[in-house]
Design an enzyme around this catalytic site. Structure first.
Site, short mmCIF file in Angstrom:
data_model
loop_
_atom_site.label_atom_id
_atom_site.label_comp_id
_atom_site.label_asym_id
_atom_site.label_seq_id
_atom_site.Cartn_x
_atom_site.Cartn_y
_atom_site.Cartn_z
N ILE A 34 52.15 8.49 10.41
CA ILE A 34 51.54 7.92 9.29
C ILE A 34 50.76 8.59 8.33
O ILE A 34 50.79 8.79 7.19
CB ILE A 34 50.69 6.83 9.69
CG1 ILE A 34 51.49 5.67 10.27
CG2 ILE A 34 49.65 6.25 8.64
CD1 ILE A 34 50.51 4.56 11.11
N SER A 157 42.23 3.50 12.02
CA SER A 157 42.11 2.76 13.18
C SER A 157 43.22 1.98 13.70
O SER A 157 44.35 2.38 13.52
CB SER A 157 40.90 2.06 12.79
OG SER A 157 40.34 1.26 14.01
N LYS A 175 38.70 2.79 19.00
CA LYS A 175 38.89 2.27 17.70
C LYS A 175 37.61 1.37 17.38
O LYS A 175 37.40 1.48 16.08
CB LYS A 175 40.30 1.60 17.61
CG LYS A 175 41.55 2.59 17.86
CD LYS A 175 41.66 3.61 16.97
CE LYS A 175 42.76 4.35 16.89
NZ LYS A 175 43.04 5.65 16.04
N ILE A 204 54.33 -0.11 12.60
CA ILE A 204 55.11 0.83 11.54
C ILE A 204 56.00 1.06 11.92
O ILE A 204 56.14 2.08 12.77
CB ILE A 204 53.85 1.89 11.05
CG1 ILE A 204 52.50 1.33 10.55
CG2 ILE A 204 54.53 2.69 9.72
CD1 ILE A 204 52.57 0.31 9.44
#
Ligand code: COA
Length: 289
Positions: A34, A157, A175, A204
């Site tokens: 990411i 997060s 987190k 994702i």
């Protein structure tokens, strides 16, 4: 009947090419996944970047490929976010090269699946150290520069701590701490012109997290209101917005980018069998339980 699939966004259709021209980004965890995509997208809009992580060789390869695909500059600065001294060196290298830092992404993280009774004190501490203490260390190392540039932080997060997700005690605690830290940073540094926001990605595709932490054959699109798994571009587009001048009055927020998944999420491992009889689910995920 299959549900409507939202198209994957392209930042170039929404944001101007030179949006971040003359700006400098410092990103922990930018080697892959990411954060790599966020850095690549921001570089394609003109930012120069420093990516930071433990794997010096992998970082260098990533920095080179980021420069090739975007035409902007990128340096690889190896540091473990758990070590303030190493982070200080990475910041110094960035300042020596680019003269300033405008944006910081706190993205370095570690994760594995384990129920609390299999989580040793060192295992719990390791994830807290990387995710939460690593975020604190990154903030401490960069804040003088962000004050100077009136810059912005973005913390990567998650949504798993919004409810009690089994196997994720260590990451949930870390987190939740990151989200809290960002809010305080926003309140303390806002008067100096520094913003701080959180981005919380859902599932994702094509990331290490998805391939290692989810069961084989899991079809997340069945659990996602917007009908498809996330793409790294979904996260990158949100990051571009949050760093852009269009978000200049946005601070102390959490932006969830998950196609609505956390509202209807089911546990992807069978519940409660996977807890009562861990052997029954051995082998259905890549990581150990
Ligand atoms: N279940 C239970 N405990 C585990 C574990 C698992 N699946 N994986 C690691 N641990 C424990 C280790 O056993 C050790 O504790 P111990 O000494 O009491 O046995 C502790 O965690 C530290 O592990 P270690 O591998 O020495 O730490 P590290 O600093 O090298 O790396 C991680 C720790 C968390 C980053 C490691 O899981 C990792 O490298 N993950 C891949 C990167 C990643 O997670 N990316 C994010 C994807 S979402």
């Amino acid at each position: 009947m299959s549900s409507y699939k939202i198209p994957v966004p392209n930042s170039k259709h929404t944001f101007r090419d030179d949006l971040f021209k003359g700006k400098v980004l410092f990103c922990t965890g930018g080697r892959s996944g990411i954060c790599y995509k966020i850095v690549e997208t921001m570089m394609s809009h003109g930012v120069d970047a420093a990516i930071v992580g433990r794997d010096a060789k992998g970082l260098l390869e990533s920095a080179q490929s980021l420069e090739r695909s975007t035409g902007s500059k990128c340096i690889a600065t190896s540091a473990d976010v758990r070590d303030p001294e190493q982070l200080g060196k990475a910041v110094k290298e960035t300042i020596d090269k680019f003269g300033k830092i405008d944006y910081v992404i706190c993205g370095a993280a570690g994760n594995f699946l384990a129920p609390i009774d299999n989580l040793s004190p060192r295992a719990f501490k390791t994830v807290i150290d990387i995710d939460l203490l690593g975020t604190y260390n990154t903030i401490k190392a960069t804040i003088p520069h962000l004050r100077q540039s009136h810059g912005a932080y973005l913390h990567i997060s998650a949504t798993l701590h919004y409810r009690g997700l089994p196997y994720q005690a260590h990451v949930s605690a870390a987190k939740a701490g990151v989200d809290a830290l960002s809010n305080v940073l926003a309140a303390e540094e806002g008067p100096r012109g520094v913003r701080s926001n959180v981005l919380a990605p859902g599932p994702i595709g094509n990331t290490e997290g998805m391939s290692r932490l989810t069961p084989k054959g899991w079809k997340p699109e069945n659990d996602i209101p917007l009908g498809r798994i996330g793409d790294t571009s979904d996260i990158a587009n949100a990051a571009v917005f949050l760093f852009s001048p269009a978000a200049s009055w946005i601070t102390g927020t959490v932006t969830v980018v998950d196609g609505g998944e956390h509202h209807i999420r089911q546990m992807s491992l069978p519940y409660p069998q996977s807890l009562l009889d861990p052997d029954s689910v051995k082998g259905i995920i890549k990581g150990k339980l």
